[in-house]
Design a protein around this motif. Structure first.
Motif, mmCIF file in Angstrom:
data_model
loop_
_atom_site.group_PDB
_atom_site.id
_atom_site.type_symbol
_atom_site.label_atom_id
_atom_site.label_comp_id
_atom_site.label_asym_id
_atom_site.label_seq_id
_atom_site.Cartn_x
_atom_site.Cartn_y
_atom_site.Cartn_z
ATOM 1 N N HIS A 222 0.854 -1.185 0.000
ATOM 2 C CA HIS A 222 0.000 0.000 0.000
ATOM 3 C C HIS A 222 0.889 1.233 0.000
ATOM 4 C CE1 HIS A 222 -2.956 2.995 1.394
ATOM 5 N NE2 HIS A 222 -3.866 2.157 0.911
ATOM 6 N N LYS A 224 0.866 3.626 1.863
ATOM 7 C CA LYS A 224 1.263 4.030 3.215
ATOM 8 C C LYS A 224 2.617 3.442 3.611
ATOM 9 C CE LYS A 224 -1.450 0.321 5.400
ATOM 10 N NZ LYS A 224 -2.647 0.025 6.237
ATOM 11 N N GLN A 225 3.078 2.421 2.895
ATOM 12 C CA GLN A 225 4.397 1.845 3.150
ATOM 13 C C GLN A 225 5.506 2.608 2.431
ATOM 14 O OE1 GLN A 225 2.592 -2.189 1.910
ATOM 15 N NE2 GLN A 225 4.338 -2.767 3.176
ATOM 16 N N CYS A 242 -1.482 10.934 -1.419
ATOM 17 C CA CYS A 242 -0.071 10.993 -1.036
ATOM 18 C C CYS A 242 0.153 12.023 0.061
ATOM 19 C CB CYS A 242 0.787 11.322 -2.258
ATOM 20 S SG CYS A 242 0.928 9.982 -3.463
ATOM 21 N N GLN A 244 -2.071 12.939 2.353
ATOM 22 C CA GLN A 244 -2.629 12.375 3.578
ATOM 23 C C GLN A 244 -1.683 11.361 4.215
ATOM 24 O OE1 GLN A 244 -6.419 10.712 2.480
ATOM 25 N NE2 GLN A 244 -7.338 12.701 1.984
ATOM 26 N N LEU A 245 -0.924 10.648 3.377
ATOM 27 C CA LEU A 245 -0.010 9.614 3.867
ATOM 28 C C LEU A 245 1.409 10.142 4.102
ATOM 29 C CD1 LEU A 245 -1.185 6.703 1.529
ATOM 30 C CD2 LEU A 245 -1.714 7.004 3.957
ATOM 31 N N SER A 246 1.606 11.455 3.891
ATOM 32 C CA SER A 246 2.908 12.105 4.117
ATOM 33 C C SER A 246 4.019 11.509 3.255
ATOM 34 C CB SER A 246 3.298 12.034 5.603
ATOM 35 O OG SER A 246 2.323 12.675 6.404
ATOM 36 N N ILE A 247 3.685 11.161 2.024
ATOM 37 C CA ILE A 247 4.676 10.637 1.076
ATOM 38 C C ILE A 247 5.365 11.796 0.380
ATOM 39 C CG2 ILE A 247 5.005 9.256 -1.016
ATOM 40 C CD1 ILE A 247 2.456 7.717 -0.203
#
Length: 266
Positions: A222, A224-225, A242, A244-247
């Protein structure tokens, strides 16, 4: 065959319309003849990027990937630019995993003059390219060679990756779902992707924007990883996910203006 600007726009419209668009809508949008649109759609269908249906096209539901030779020429310029950006990012002396796919192959070509890396890969084309740089130490896994994909897979290959703990795990993906799932086409691909993500300090995804909403049957991970995402551009929903997931996203083309503050550029 490299896609024309109109064909790229057709794919964008297809995704924006939930995977269905009619030929009539396309002829009106582009103000071209039915014959012109039919030629575009036939070419996209031949490349496996759309399914022709009565009156229009749909996003394909795919259980098998295109052959490596076909994928090598599709979206080639986007893949090259992604590879250039990532090659400039990788520091001298770093260790990396380099997974399967045509974008990782393009990265290997961009590393021909890199001052030095340690690379572990199952990508045959990448390994051959890296041999041309004497400053790069390359480890090639053992296992079963897939002729159509030009890579090495299987439990031996996966176990070989597990012997290492590298600085950067770099992997492609067969597709990215609307929910952020990373998708692949076979259990062997999925196991390798999971192993890459589990045995590195920073996890890097490399994929052109056409992978968003592209279907494949297996979940390998995912978003998130993922720590960093190198791509050529982002659709607005993916850019928001991205964020939201701080990527950390690296892209040559800014996403939608209202999301640009969320995307960090190289």
């Amino acid at each position: 065959m490299e896609l024309s600007p109109r064909q790229v726009e057709i794919l964008r419209l297809l995704k924006a319309n939930a995977g269905n668009v009619s030929s009539t809508e396309l002829t009106e949008h582009f103000a071209v003849s039915v014959q012109t649109i039919r030629k575009d759609l036939n070419e996209l269908n031949q490349q496996g990027l759309v399914n022709r249906v009565h009156g229009g096209i749909q996003l394909p539901t795919q259980s098998h990937n295109l052959s490596f030779s076909n994928r090598q020429v599709i979206h080639l310029q986007e893949k090259k630019q992604i590879a250039i950006n990532l090659a400039e990012f990788l520091p001298e002396g770093a260790s990396i995993f380099l997974g399967i796919g045509t974008t990782p192959q393009q990265l290997a070509l961009q590393l021909l003059h890199h001052p030095g890396l340690t690379v572990v890969t199952n990508n045959l084309n990448a390994a051959v390219a890296l041999c041309c740089n004497p400053n790069i130490q390359t480890y090639m896994v053992g296992g079963r060679i897939r002729a159509t994909d030009q890579d090495v897979v299987g439990e031996d290959a996966t176990n070989y990756f597990r012997k290492f703990q590298v600085n950067y795990g770099i992997c492609g993906t067969g597709g990215i779902s609307a929910q952020g799932d990373l998708l692949d086409f076979s259990p062997e691909e999925s196991h390798l992707t999971q192993t890459i993500l589990e045995n590195c300090e920073q996890r890097i995804l490399i994929a052109d924007h056409h992978k968003y909403l592209r279907s494949a049957p297996l979940k390998s991970g995912h978003l998130k990883q993922i720590d960093r995402f190198f791509t050529n551009q982002l659709d607005a929903p993916l850019a928001e996910l991205c964020h939201q997931l701080s990527i950390r996203v690296h892209t040559e083309t800014p996403p939608a203006a209202d999301l640009s503050q969320h995307v960090r550029q190289l």
